[in-house]
Design a protein around this motif. Sequence first.
Motif, mmCIF file in Angstrom:
data_model
loop_
_atom_site.group_PDB
_atom_site.id
_atom_site.type_symbol
_atom_site.label_atom_id
_atom_site.label_comp_id
_atom_site.label_asym_id
_atom_site.label_seq_id
_atom_site.Cartn_x
_atom_site.Cartn_y
_atom_site.Cartn_z
ATOM 1 N N UNK A 56 4.790 -17.902 -0.330
ATOM 2 C CA UNK A 56 3.836 -18.473 0.618
ATOM 3 C C UNK A 56 4.438 -18.605 2.014
ATOM 4 N N UNK A 57 5.729 -18.929 2.092
ATOM 5 C CA UNK A 57 6.370 -19.195 3.377
ATOM 6 C C UNK A 57 7.682 -18.433 3.488
ATOM 7 N N UNK A 100 11.394 -25.024 8.330
ATOM 8 C CA UNK A 100 9.948 -24.970 8.433
ATOM 9 C C UNK A 100 9.569 -24.090 9.618
ATOM 10 N N UNK A 101 9.033 -22.925 9.318
ATOM 11 C CA UNK A 101 8.865 -21.912 10.356
ATOM 12 C C UNK A 101 7.883 -22.331 11.438
ATOM 13 N N UNK A 102 6.903 -23.160 11.110
ATOM 14 C CA UNK A 102 5.909 -23.541 12.103
ATOM 15 C C UNK A 102 6.489 -24.439 13.197
ATOM 16 N N UNK A 158 13.925 -16.005 13.178
ATOM 17 C CA UNK A 158 13.321 -14.967 12.349
ATOM 18 C C UNK A 158 13.164 -13.682 13.155
ATOM 19 N N UNK A 159 14.226 -13.133 13.675
ATOM 20 C CA UNK A 159 14.083 -11.958 14.552
ATOM 21 C C UNK A 159 13.725 -10.677 13.811
ATOM 22 N N UNK A 160 14.032 -10.596 12.509
ATOM 23 C CA UNK A 160 13.784 -9.375 11.745
ATOM 24 C C UNK A 160 12.911 -9.680 10.537
ATOM 25 N N UNK A 207 6.677 -20.556 19.764
ATOM 26 C CA UNK A 207 6.289 -19.149 19.664
ATOM 27 C C UNK A 207 6.744 -18.680 18.281
ATOM 28 N N UNK A 208 5.831 -18.132 17.493
ATOM 29 C CA UNK A 208 6.144 -17.785 16.107
ATOM 30 C C UNK A 208 6.882 -16.460 15.958
ATOM 31 N N UNK A 209 6.991 -15.704 17.051
ATOM 32 C CA UNK A 209 7.774 -14.470 16.991
ATOM 33 C C UNK A 209 7.233 -13.495 15.961
#
Length: 461
Positions: free
Chosen positions: A117-118, A123-125, A132-134, A219-221
């Motif tokens: 799910x994630x 916590x990415x949000x 998370x560049x790649x 910014x979620x990138x």
Amino acid sequence: MTTPQEELLPATRRALSHRIAVAQADGRAPSLVAAVVRGGRTVWHGSRTSVDGHGPDENVQYRIGSITKTFTAVLVLRLRDEGLLDLGDPLEKHLPGTGAGEATIAQLLSHTAGLAAETPGPWWERSPASLRPELSDVLGEQPFLHPVGRLHHYSNPGYTLLGALVEEVRGAPWEEVLRREVLEPLGLHRTSGLPQAPHAGGWAVHPWADVMMPEPAEDLGRMAPAGQLWSTTGDLARFAVFLVEGDDRVLSAESLREMRTPAAPLDAEEQASGDAYGLGLQVLRRSGRILAGHSGSLPGFMAALVIGVGEDVSAVVLTNCTSGPQPLTVAADLVRIVAEAEPRIPEPWRPAPEIQPSVLELAGPWYWGTQGCALRLTAHGMVELGPLAGAGRRSRFRPNDDGTWTGLDGYYTGELLRAVRRPDGSLSHLDLGSFVFTRQPYDQSAPVPGGVDPEGWRGIA
């Protein structure tokens, strides 16, 4: 786009205003803004409290979270319609080396790819995109949690992969492609990846005290295709019209109907609720109505867009708090209020244009075994097949150039209907996905599977 609110009755407008007022007050939201669309245009707009000291209008941006996924799905369906890929293609065919390449594009769209799910890690949000560049940072070492294609499991990384697929095929960044191919043609000039003034700030409201704290707006990138966008009720109202009617510059009505069709296997809880997921759109059952759309949330924001195709009513609800109001429920209620208070007035009946005698001959009763059905011709050039009485399989069919018909919905979606004629040109039977429909129950003159007893019908001996 916006028309005078007098198009709705005063009592209806008051009921809509009351509903969002209750949602904002009970949900303790800093602000809440909503719009209702009917007949292809906005017929009501309402807001509660303020943004920067002013009541938010249809041009104030809010973050829309996972409604972004519907935009990404539109881009993928465009690639399919252009013949650049097939929804049954494994991702590896077009985007090699991800580690999740065995999943098909359709499975990614419908959240049945078995992915987590994630993302792994923080916590990415609420974390910078630099973490998370790649794609490997998004998927982790073990991207699959479930067997591919077996279970509906909502996956944000899955839509990150779809955004990367769009970039690979188009050779341009996801947001650039989105703006060129969707936002600009539809006139969504206030929808963007980063906030543009005027916009709301996101807030966390303390669960046990009437105090607030600002939320970060990261910014979620790489994760942008899953939830990056900011938009307004004005733009999302236009987008709702597009999701119902289509626009050949962007995506056909037929492809949008495909997006609204349930595509994911349901678990027991979903089966009980009647909810499902199509291709980038949630399919919901509320108050006996079938709605399609999407909800969204990121720290500081919650959003929902729902369309009631049968009622020709859509609703958008945006708010700037992390939790509290339930925008999806509120939006569904706005659709219900208008649909019940001011039911859609049908278009006047008019006779169809001239119909070929060979097509008119198909109309009337048919029998599948002993089950009576009726085939009706519509003024729009389609045919409808359904039971003569009671419940049963019911589908609409569109004509093909070769005289056959293709199912659009129900049990016979995608199935081919053809009229079979005898050597002398007389009508023998209908063939529908190997089912034989005859003019009489078990017609001895038609090739009924299994044959017909030569002694025919009889009473008790």
